[in-house]
Design a protein around this motif. Structure first.
Motif, PDB file in Angstrom:
ATOM      1  N   LYS A 194     -12.713   6.719  -5.156  1.00 39.08           N
ATOM      2  CA  LYS A 194     -11.484   6.120  -5.715  1.00 39.08           C
ATOM      3  C   LYS A 194     -10.879   5.071  -4.778  1.00 39.08           C
ATOM      4  O   LYS A 194      -9.855   4.468  -5.096  1.00 39.08           O
ATOM      5  CB  LYS A 194     -10.440   7.213  -5.955  1.00 39.08           C
ATOM      6  CG  LYS A 194     -10.889   8.326  -6.893  1.00 39.08           C
ATOM      7  CD  LYS A 194     -10.565   8.000  -8.321  1.00 39.08           C
ATOM      8  CE  LYS A 194     -10.801   9.206  -9.213  1.00 39.08           C
ATOM      9  NZ  LYS A 194     -10.571   8.919 -10.628  1.00 39.08           N
ATOM     10  N   GLY A 195     -11.455   4.915  -3.591  1.00 42.47           N
ATOM     11  CA  GLY A 195     -10.937   3.914  -2.661  1.00 42.47           C
ATOM     12  C   GLY A 195      -9.718   4.355  -1.891  1.00 42.47           C
ATOM     13  O   GLY A 195      -8.920   3.530  -1.441  1.00 42.47           O
ATOM     14  N   CYS A 196      -9.569   5.673  -1.733  1.00 47.48           N
ATOM     15  CA  CYS A 196      -8.451   6.215  -0.952  1.00 47.48           C
ATOM     16  C   CYS A 196      -8.982   6.618   0.425  1.00 47.48           C
ATOM     17  O   CYS A 196      -9.870   7.466   0.533  1.00 47.48           O
ATOM     18  CB  CYS A 196      -7.845   7.428  -1.666  1.00 47.48           C
ATOM     19  SG  CYS A 196      -6.574   8.289  -0.716  1.00 47.48           S
ATOM     20  N   GLU A 197      -8.431   6.029   1.481  1.00 43.61           N
ATOM     21  CA  GLU A 197      -8.884   6.350   2.838  1.00 43.61           C
ATOM     22  C   GLU A 197      -8.244   7.653   3.311  1.00 43.61           C
ATOM     23  O   GLU A 197      -7.014   7.758   3.379  1.00 43.61           O
ATOM     24  CB  GLU A 197      -8.515   5.220   3.797  1.00 43.61           C
ATOM     25  CG  GLU A 197      -9.009   5.462   5.211  1.00 43.61           C
ATOM     26  CD  GLU A 197      -8.555   4.396   6.201  1.00 43.61           C
ATOM     27  OE1 GLU A 197      -8.767   4.601   7.414  1.00 43.61           O
ATOM     28  OE2 GLU A 197      -7.980   3.368   5.764  1.00 43.61           O
ATOM     29  N   PRO A 248       0.822  -1.221   0.000  1.00 41.86           N
ATOM     30  CA  PRO A 248       0.000   0.000   0.000  1.00 41.86           C
ATOM     31  C   PRO A 248       0.857   1.272   0.000  1.00 41.86           C
ATOM     32  O   PRO A 248       1.962   1.272   0.529  1.00 41.86           O
ATOM     33  CB  PRO A 248      -0.807  -0.108   1.296  1.00 41.86           C
ATOM     34  CG  PRO A 248      -0.625  -1.511   1.792  1.00 41.86           C
ATOM     35  CD  PRO A 248       0.695  -1.967   1.268  1.00 41.86           C
ATOM     36  N   VAL A 249       0.279   2.351  -0.575  1.00 37.33           N
ATOM     37  CA  VAL A 249       0.960   3.640  -0.628  1.00 37.33           C
ATOM     38  C   VAL A 249       0.231   4.633   0.279  1.00 37.33           C
ATOM     39  O   VAL A 249      -0.983   4.823   0.162  1.00 37.33           O
ATOM     40  CB  VAL A 249       1.000   4.214  -2.060  1.00 37.33           C
ATOM     41  CG1 VAL A 249       1.870   5.466  -2.100  1.00 37.33           C
ATOM     42  CG2 VAL A 249       1.524   3.190  -3.045  1.00 37.33           C
ATOM     43  N   LEU A 250       0.995   5.249   1.169  1.00 41.83           N
ATOM     44  CA  LEU A 250       0.469   6.262   2.081  1.00 41.83           C
ATOM     45  C   LEU A 250       1.016   7.619   1.682  1.00 41.83           C
ATOM     46  O   LEU A 250       2.216   7.754   1.404  1.00 41.83           O
ATOM     47  CB  LEU A 250       0.903   5.931   3.518  1.00 41.83           C
ATOM     48  CG  LEU A 250       0.714   7.017   4.588  1.00 41.83           C
ATOM     49  CD1 LEU A 250      -0.768   7.290   4.839  1.00 41.83           C
ATOM     50  CD2 LEU A 250       1.424   6.621   5.887  1.00 41.83           C
ATOM     51  N   GLY A 251       0.163   8.616   1.651  1.00 40.40           N
ATOM     52  CA  GLY A 251       0.611   9.983   1.401  1.00 40.40           C
ATOM     53  C   GLY A 251       0.386  10.830   2.642  1.00 40.40           C
ATOM     54  O   GLY A 251      -0.572  10.621   3.382  1.00 40.40           O
ATOM     55  N   ILE A 252       1.296  11.778   2.869  1.00 39.16           N
ATOM     56  CA  ILE A 252       1.095  12.796   3.903  1.00 39.16           C
ATOM     57  C   ILE A 252       1.161  14.144   3.207  1.00 39.16           C
ATOM     58  O   ILE A 252       2.157  14.449   2.532  1.00 39.16           O
ATOM     59  CB  ILE A 252       2.178  12.745   5.000  1.00 39.16           C
ATOM     60  CG1 ILE A 252       2.148  11.410   5.742  1.00 39.16           C
ATOM     61  CG2 ILE A 252       1.999  13.905   5.979  1.00 39.16           C
ATOM     62  CD1 ILE A 252       3.275  11.241   6.763  1.00 39.16           C
ATOM     63  N   VAL A 253       0.105  14.912   3.318  1.00 39.30           N
ATOM     64  CA  VAL A 253       0.098  16.259   2.763  1.00 39.30           C
ATOM     65  C   VAL A 253      -0.271  17.229   3.882  1.00 39.30           C
ATOM     66  O   VAL A 253      -1.319  17.099   4.515  1.00 39.30           O
ATOM     67  CB  VAL A 253      -0.892  16.412   1.587  1.00 39.30           C
ATOM     68  CG1 VAL A 253      -0.947  17.875   1.120  1.00 39.30           C
ATOM     69  CG2 VAL A 253      -0.469  15.522   0.424  1.00 39.30           C
ATOM     70  N   GLY A 254       0.630  18.163   4.141  1.00 42.60           N
ATOM     71  CA  GLY A 254       0.393  19.166   5.165  1.00 42.60           C
ATOM     72  C   GLY A 254       0.609  20.557   4.599  1.00 42.60           C
ATOM     73  O   GLY A 254       0.682  20.749   3.390  1.00 42.60           O
ATOM     74  N   GLY A 255       0.740  21.507   5.490  1.00 42.29           N
ATOM     75  CA  GLY A 255       0.877  22.892   5.056  1.00 42.29           C
ATOM     76  C   GLY A 255      -0.307  23.711   5.505  1.00 42.29           C
ATOM     77  O   GLY A 255      -1.241  23.195   6.131  1.00 42.29           O
ATOM     78  N   SER A 256      -0.274  24.980   5.169  1.00 46.59           N
ATOM     79  CA  SER A 256      -1.270  25.888   5.736  1.00 46.59           C
ATOM     80  C   SER A 256      -2.588  25.950   4.983  1.00 46.59           C
ATOM     81  O   SER A 256      -3.654  26.011   5.585  1.00 46.59           O
ATOM     82  CB  SER A 256      -0.680  27.286   5.872  1.00 46.59           C
ATOM     83  OG  SER A 256      -0.220  27.758   4.615  1.00 46.59           O
ATOM     84  N   LYS A 257      -2.529  25.911   3.635  1.00 49.90           N
ATOM     85  CA  LYS A 257      -3.751  26.188   2.879  1.00 49.90           C
ATOM     86  C   LYS A 257      -4.101  25.111   1.861  1.00 49.90           C
ATOM     87  O   LYS A 257      -3.236  24.633   1.131  1.00 49.90           O
ATOM     88  CB  LYS A 257      -3.612  27.531   2.149  1.00 49.90           C
ATOM     89  CG  LYS A 257      -3.542  28.724   3.093  1.00 49.90           C
ATOM     90  CD  LYS A 257      -3.514  30.027   2.303  1.00 49.90           C
ATOM     91  CE  LYS A 257      -3.553  31.228   3.240  1.00 49.90           C
ATOM     92  NZ  LYS A 257      -3.564  32.504   2.495  1.00 49.90           N
ATOM     93  N   GLY A 282      -6.475   9.759  -6.321  1.00 50.30           N
ATOM     94  CA  GLY A 282      -6.644   8.740  -7.348  1.00 50.30           C
ATOM     95  C   GLY A 282      -5.490   7.763  -7.432  1.00 50.30           C
ATOM     96  O   GLY A 282      -5.543   6.788  -8.187  1.00 50.30           O
ATOM     97  N   LYS A 283      -4.427   8.002  -6.638  1.00 53.19           N
ATOM     98  CA  LYS A 283      -3.232   7.175  -6.739  1.00 53.19           C
ATOM     99  C   LYS A 283      -2.846   6.470  -5.443  1.00 53.19           C
ATOM    100  O   LYS A 283      -2.117   5.496  -5.451  1.00 53.19           O
ATOM    101  CB  LYS A 283      -2.041   8.042  -7.192  1.00 53.19           C
ATOM    102  CG  LYS A 283      -2.140   8.545  -8.624  1.00 53.19           C
ATOM    103  CD  LYS A 283      -0.933   9.392  -8.988  1.00 53.19           C
ATOM    104  CE  LYS A 283      -0.972   9.830 -10.446  1.00 53.19           C
ATOM    105  NZ  LYS A 283      -0.719   8.731 -11.375  1.00 53.19           N
TER     106      LYS A 283
END
Length: 396
Positions: A256-259, A188-197, A210-211
């Motif tokens: 898309k099945g992304c949690e 499985p692929v995990l993404g972390i997206v942070g930041g202010s806006k 989607g990925k």
């Protein structure tokens, strides 16, 4: 991705025009951070060892097609020569007689830096005539500047269509790492997206849902998602006008099945100051004066468990106001855990973006990640799923 590497090139006696990124920090005419110079060394050394004449093309700052003395690349010569342990020549222009004479005087293994390509208006205009003038001094082209690959400029795109084109060592490493993160990843692929806006990362979020198998959203942008679900975020940074957009991203992720992993508890304070009194809050207990400044311990524990269950991690953006302790805790502890997994071989961990690199440096784990990209804009556009002209020109 199919692109030629230097291992496929005949280098002996060849004039190699190498696009590097030497847009380095300077103060009083001196280089203050040589990170980008060091990044170019493997390519320069490989070319020298192969018997090529190494001719470096680069830009510095934004002279807008005019000769601006304060934006000369000449101050780069001395620190680069010191790093190489070999002399570095300099030509006062990147085309014309000055460049031609300097190149003609070279022997195999020599290194020459040409003056700022942005002194010519044709560079940012991607002018094919400037590309031909540059190509007159080369037999092959090497792009080693991924950080400039999102710009269709004469030295990054048009030139690659005039001469046989190859990826340099840094470019190759970057493209292979990015392919391992999103192009053809272990799941499985995990993404972390942070930041202010949220507003600055709409394309990124829409592409990633989607990925990825799971996407953790942190930082100020998570507040917009929480508010869109009817949670009172108090005095926190929040783009309330993007509530519909956030709900649409939540719906797309589900489809898309992304949690989506949104915060389940938060750290709040009334001011952003070092050492200020802070409180862990459940989402239904955020006060009117509270500002959400970091992810809470339950959110952190869930993210660490998600890392343990993943094979690949791609990370862009901090989880809180990491510049101001104690609001660096979630970012730093997550970074330490990802680095430990990457070091053990249990996780392919790829990160990039200016704030992300700064956060990993604060955590002291940059060297333990599988790959950390210092190419801010290009890394972000690649994560957004956009075609990077400088890369596309290498993969024809």
């Amino acid at each position: 991705m199919t692109f030629k590497t230097l291992d496929q090139a005949n280098l002996q006696d060849q004039r190699a025009l190498v696009r590097v990124d030497f847009n380095v920090p300077m103060a009083d005419g001196r280089v203050t951070d040589d990170t980008r110079l060091k990044a170019a060394l493997p390519t320069i050394e490989k070319l020298r060892k192969g018997g090529a004449k190494v001719i470096l093309l680069a830009h510095f700052d934004r002279p807008k097609g005019k000769r601006v003395p304060e934006m000369s690349l000449k101050p780069v010569v001395e620190p680069l020569a010191k790093l190489l342990g070999a002399p570095v020549g300099f030509a006062d222009d990147c085309i014309g007689e000055a460049a031609k004479a300097a190149v003609e005087a070279m022997a195999p293994g020599d290194v020459l830096l040409l003056e700022n390509v942005r002194y010519h208006a044709g560079e940012e205009a991607n002018d094919p005539e400037l590309a031909k003038a540059l190509a007159a001094n080369g037999d092959l082209y090497v792009n080693d500047a991924f950080s400039a690959a999102h710009r269709a400029h004469a030295s990054t795109e048009a030139l690659a269509r005039v001469l046989p084109a190859y990826a340099g060592e840094q470019m190759r490493r970057e493209l292979e790492a990015l392919d391992a993160a999103l192009g053809n990843p272990k799941r499985p692929v995990l993404g972390i997206v942070g930041g202010s806006k949220v507003s600055t990362k709409l394309d990124l979020l829409n592409n990633l849902v989607g990925k990825l198998d799971k996407l953790a959203i942190g930082g100020g942008m998570a507040n917009t998602f929480l508010a869109a679900q009817g949670i009172d975020v108090g005095a926190s940074l929040c783009e309330h006008d993007l509530a519909d957009t956030a709900r649409q991203i939540i719906a797309t992720a589900k489809e898309k099945g992304c949690e989506l992993l949104l915060p389940i508890d938060v750290v709040t304070a009334e001011k952003v100051e070092p050492g200020v009194s802070s409180t862990v809050r459940e989402l239904d207990a955020i006060g009117a004066q509270d500002r959400i400044l970091d992810a809470g311990p339950k959110t952190l524990a869930r993210l660490i468990a998600a890392m343990d269950a993943s094979a690949t991690l791609v990370w862009n953006g901090p989880l809180g106001v990491f510049e101001v302790p104690p609001f660096d805790k979630a970012t730093v502890e997550s970074a330490h855990h990802a680095a430990k997994l990457a070091k053990s071989g249990a996780l392919v961990a790829v990160a990039g973006g200016g704030d992300t690199v700064a956060a990993l440096n604060v955590a002291g784990v940059t060297g333990d990640f599988t790959f950390v990209s210092t190419a801010g804009g290009a890394f972000l556009e690649w994560m957004e799923g956009k075609v990077l002209p400088g890369v596309a020109a290498l993969t024809r």
